[in-house]
Design a protein around this motif. Structure first.
Motif, PDB file in Angstrom:
ATOM      1  N   ALA A   2       0.808  -1.124   0.210  1.00 44.25           N
ATOM      2  CA  ALA A   2      -0.094  -0.136   0.059  1.00 44.25           C
ATOM      3  C   ALA A   2       0.953   1.237   0.036  1.00 44.25           C
ATOM      4  N   VAL A   3       0.346   2.634  -0.222  1.00 42.53           N
ATOM      5  CA  VAL A   3       0.882   3.514  -0.199  1.00 42.53           C
ATOM      6  C   VAL A   3       0.318   4.491   0.874  1.00 42.53           C
ATOM      7  N   LEU A   4       1.441   4.846   1.861  1.00 47.39           N
ATOM      8  CA  LEU A   4       0.920   5.796   3.077  1.00 47.39           C
ATOM      9  C   LEU A   4       1.342   7.264   2.555  1.00 47.39           C
ATOM     10  N   GLU A   5       0.375   8.006   2.903  1.00 47.11           N
ATOM     11  CA  GLU A   5       0.552   9.632   2.613  1.00 47.11           C
ATOM     12  C   GLU A   5       0.778  10.085   3.653  1.00 47.11           C
ATOM     13  N   ASP A   6       1.749  10.556   4.281  1.00 48.71           N
ATOM     14  CA  ASP A   6       2.128  11.206   5.610  1.00 48.71           C
ATOM     15  C   ASP A   6       2.319  12.919   5.343  1.00 48.71           C
ATOM     16  N   ALA A   7       1.485  13.365   5.851  1.00 48.78           N
ATOM     17  CA  ALA A   7       1.528  14.909   5.920  1.00 48.78           C
ATOM     18  C   ALA A   7       2.219  15.376   7.213  1.00 48.78           C
ATOM     19  N   THR A   8       2.994  16.252   7.316  1.00 51.14           N
ATOM     20  CA  THR A   8       3.784  16.541   8.541  1.00 51.14           C
ATOM     21  C   THR A   8       3.936  18.014   8.699  1.00 51.14           C
ATOM     22  N   PRO A   9       3.770  18.429  10.264  1.00 50.37           N
ATOM     23  CA  PRO A   9       3.767  19.912  10.421  1.00 50.37           C
ATOM     24  C   PRO A   9       5.066  20.376  10.317  1.00 50.37           C
ATOM     25  N   TRP A  10       5.032  21.904  10.976  1.00 52.02           N
ATOM     26  CA  TRP A  10       6.284  22.443  10.833  1.00 52.02           C
ATOM     27  C   TRP A  10       7.129  22.630  12.297  1.00 52.02           C
ATOM     28  N   ASN A  11       6.335  22.039  13.160  1.00 48.27           N
ATOM     29  CA  ASN A  11       7.175  22.196  14.701  1.00 48.27           C
ATOM     30  C   ASN A  11       8.217  21.334  14.915  1.00 48.27           C
ATOM     31  N   ALA A  12       8.129  19.837  14.296  1.00 52.13           N
ATOM     32  CA  ALA A  12       9.107  18.925  14.529  1.00 52.13           C
ATOM     33  C   ALA A  12       9.014  18.219  13.134  1.00 52.13           C
ATOM     34  N   PRO A  13       9.432  18.561  12.212  1.00 49.36           N
ATOM     35  CA  PRO A  13       9.246  17.964  10.831  1.00 49.36           C
ATOM     36  C   PRO A  13       9.860  16.585  10.632  1.00 49.36           C
ATOM     37  N   LEU A  14      11.170  16.710  10.981  1.00 44.61           N
ATOM     38  CA  LEU A  14      11.837  15.216  10.745  1.00 44.61           C
ATOM     39  C   LEU A  14      11.363  14.106  11.650  1.00 44.61           C
ATOM     40  N   ASN A  15      10.992  14.525  13.037  1.00 45.99           N
ATOM     41  CA  ASN A  15      10.695  13.533  13.894  1.00 45.99           C
ATOM     42  C   ASN A  15       9.287  13.026  13.531  1.00 45.99           C
ATOM     43  N   GLN A  16       8.616  13.889  13.285  1.00 42.42           N
ATOM     44  CA  GLN A  16       7.135  13.687  12.661  1.00 42.42           C
ATOM     45  C   GLN A  16       7.156  12.748  11.369  1.00 42.42           C
ATOM     46  N   ALA A  17       8.194  13.141  10.453  1.00 46.38           N
ATOM     47  CA  ALA A  17       8.103  12.562   9.197  1.00 46.38           C
ATOM     48  C   ALA A  17       8.628  11.001   9.403  1.00 46.38           C
ATOM     49  N   CYS A  18       9.745  10.848  10.167  1.00 50.50           N
ATOM     50  CA  CYS A  18      10.243   9.547  10.477  1.00 50.50           C
ATOM     51  C   CYS A  18       9.307   8.413  11.104  1.00 50.50           C
ATOM     52  N   ARG A  19       8.651   9.171  12.085  1.00 53.78           N
ATOM     53  CA  ARG A  19       7.868   7.950  13.023  1.00 53.78           C
ATOM     54  C   ARG A  19       6.542   7.686  12.112  1.00 53.78           C
ATOM     55  N   GLY A  20       6.018   8.332  11.074  1.00 57.25           N
ATOM     56  CA  GLY A  20       4.996   7.752  10.086  1.00 57.25           C
ATOM     57  C   GLY A  20       5.638   6.820   9.172  1.00 57.25           C
ATOM     58  N   ILE A  21       6.796   7.437   8.712  1.00 57.73           N
ATOM     59  CA  ILE A  21       7.240   6.610   7.267  1.00 57.73           C
ATOM     60  C   ILE A  21       8.055   5.429   7.631  1.00 57.73           C
ATOM     61  N   ALA A  22       8.936   5.411   8.627  1.00 55.11           N
ATOM     62  CA  ALA A  22       9.713   4.203   9.097  1.00 55.11           C
ATOM     63  C   ALA A  22       8.834   3.047   9.127  1.00 55.11           C
ATOM     64  N   PRO A  23       7.627   2.980   9.899  1.00 55.75           N
ATOM     65  CA  PRO A  23       6.851   1.770  10.217  1.00 55.75           C
ATOM     66  C   PRO A  23       6.241   1.471   8.912  1.00 55.75           C
ATOM     67  N   ALA A  24       6.026   2.092   7.912  1.00 52.59           N
ATOM     68  CA  ALA A  24       5.500   1.942   6.704  1.00 52.59           C
ATOM     69  C   ALA A  24       6.316   1.309   5.566  1.00 52.59           C
ATOM     70  N   LEU A  25       7.539   1.901   5.727  1.00 52.38           N
ATOM     71  CA  LEU A  25       8.698   1.024   4.948  1.00 52.38           C
ATOM     72  C   LEU A  25       8.967  -0.105   5.462  1.00 52.38           C
ATOM     73  N   ALA A  26       9.122  -0.368   6.720  1.00 52.55           N
ATOM     74  CA  ALA A  26       9.557  -1.799   7.313  1.00 52.55           C
ATOM     75  C   ALA A  26       8.563  -2.746   7.115  1.00 52.55           C
ATOM     76  N   ALA A  27       7.039  -2.284   6.907  1.00 55.48           N
ATOM     77  CA  ALA A  27       6.130  -3.345   6.671  1.00 55.48           C
ATOM     78  C   ALA A  27       6.155  -3.546   5.185  1.00 55.48           C
ATOM     79  N   GLY A  28       6.747  -2.963   4.375  1.00 49.16           N
ATOM     80  CA  GLY A  28       6.990  -3.373   2.814  1.00 49.16           C
ATOM     81  C   GLY A  28       5.995  -2.311   1.956  1.00 49.16           C
ATOM     82  N   ASN A  29       5.716  -1.312   2.499  1.00 54.24           N
ATOM     83  CA  ASN A  29       4.802  -0.296   1.789  1.00 54.24           C
ATOM     84  C   ASN A  29       5.927   0.969   1.166  1.00 54.24           C
ATOM     85  N   ALA A  30       5.281   1.522   0.365  1.00 53.10           N
ATOM     86  CA  ALA A  30       5.897   2.787  -0.243  1.00 53.10           C
ATOM     87  C   ALA A  30       5.259   3.845   0.472  1.00 53.10           C
ATOM     88  N   GLY A  31       5.984   5.059   0.592  1.00 47.76           N
ATOM     89  CA  GLY A  31       5.403   6.245   1.130  1.00 47.76           C
ATOM     90  C   GLY A  31       5.400   7.600   0.267  1.00 47.76           C
TER      91      GLY A  31
END
Length: 263
Positions: A2-31
């Motif tokens: 599946a494809v995950l769309e992860d929209a992140t805010p400005w206040n902690a951009p890298l942290n928010q991005a990684c916590r959404g994208i990492a598990p999706a990629l680890a489970a074999g999905n695209a992001g």
């Protein structure tokens, strides 16, 4: 896949991005990562780093731009099968409607108004340090920051005094940072002005920094507001600035009611 769309805010951009994208990629999905238009650089750097590390093309995609032009088409796209969004309630509602129409899973994090609850027998020095950090870390814009301070009435003045002693000597650019955008800077100052008009008092801070800051710096003094009523805007809405609001209570039941008196 599946494809995950992860929209992140400005206040902690890298942290928010990684916590959404990492598990999706680890489970074999695209992001597809759509960062805030105000803080896109770290997400673009993340995309470059993952490509250099050997992640195949198309597995992690970073798409920049404003919400209506980029975010809406992304969450509406038929290949996107799951959405994660962190941001404002207004935008979260709009994204949620699209997800509901498409009948796909969605995770929404739309802010908070978390509290620090202090009883009279607490370690007031420890409570003061915890309360001060709530407004110093990231200059306040953290969804889980404990920006409401509920204090048993008999120790409120003393606790506020100790918090003020910690905050009063903090220097902009060294102990706390600027507000990210001019609109957010104006919003925080506007909420402080409204609070003063409604009868709140700044025990410490309460204004923009005037001395010892870069000429164009958007710094706001770490602030503690007292004489706050539960129905005031600053007591109910997320400020996303270095502002702590203090409300007294007399009984546990009153503390619980105050704690739950926000959306």
């Amino acid at each position: 896949m599946a494809v995950l769309e992860d929209a992140t805010p400005w206040n902690a951009p890298l942290n928010q991005a990684c916590r959404g994208i990492a598990p999706a990629l680890a489970a074999g999905n695209a992001g597809v990562l759509k960062p805030s238009e105000f803080t896109s650089a770290t997400s673009l750097a993340l995309g470059r780093i993952t490509a250099e590390a050997g992640l195949p093309d198309g597995v992690l995609n970073v798409v920049t731009g404003v919400g209506p032009a980029v975010g809406t088409p992304l969450v509406s796209h038929p290949l996107v099968r799951r959405i994660s969004f962190t941001g404002s309630v207004v935008t979260g509602r709009a994204v949620g409607r699209i997800a509901a129409e498409r009948v796909i899973p969605i995770a929404l994090e739309l802010g908070g108004k978390s509290l620090l609850l202090v009883f009279a027998d607490a370690d007031l020095d420890a409570a003061a340090r915890a309360a001060a950090m709530a407004v110093l870390i990231n200059s306040g814009p953290i969804c889980s920051a404990t920006t409401r301070l509920l204090v048993e009435r008999g120790v409120q003045d003393e606790l506020v005094r100790r918090i003020g002693a910690i905050l009063s000597d903090k220097r902009p650019g060294e102990h706390f940072g600027p507000i990210v955008t001019p609109p957010q800077f104006d919003k925080v100052l506007g909420m402080l002005a409204t609070a003063r008009q409604e009868g709140a008092r700044a025990a410490v801070g309460g204004h923009k920094c005037e001395d010892g800051v870069p000429e164009r710096g958007r710094y706001i003094q770490p602030t503690v507001l007292t004489d706050v009523k539960p129905d005031m805007q600053v007591a109910r809405e997320e400020i996303f600035g270095p502002v702590l609001v203090s409300l007294p209570f007399d009984t546990e039941d009153e503390a619980a009611a105050l704690a739950n008196a926000t959306q």
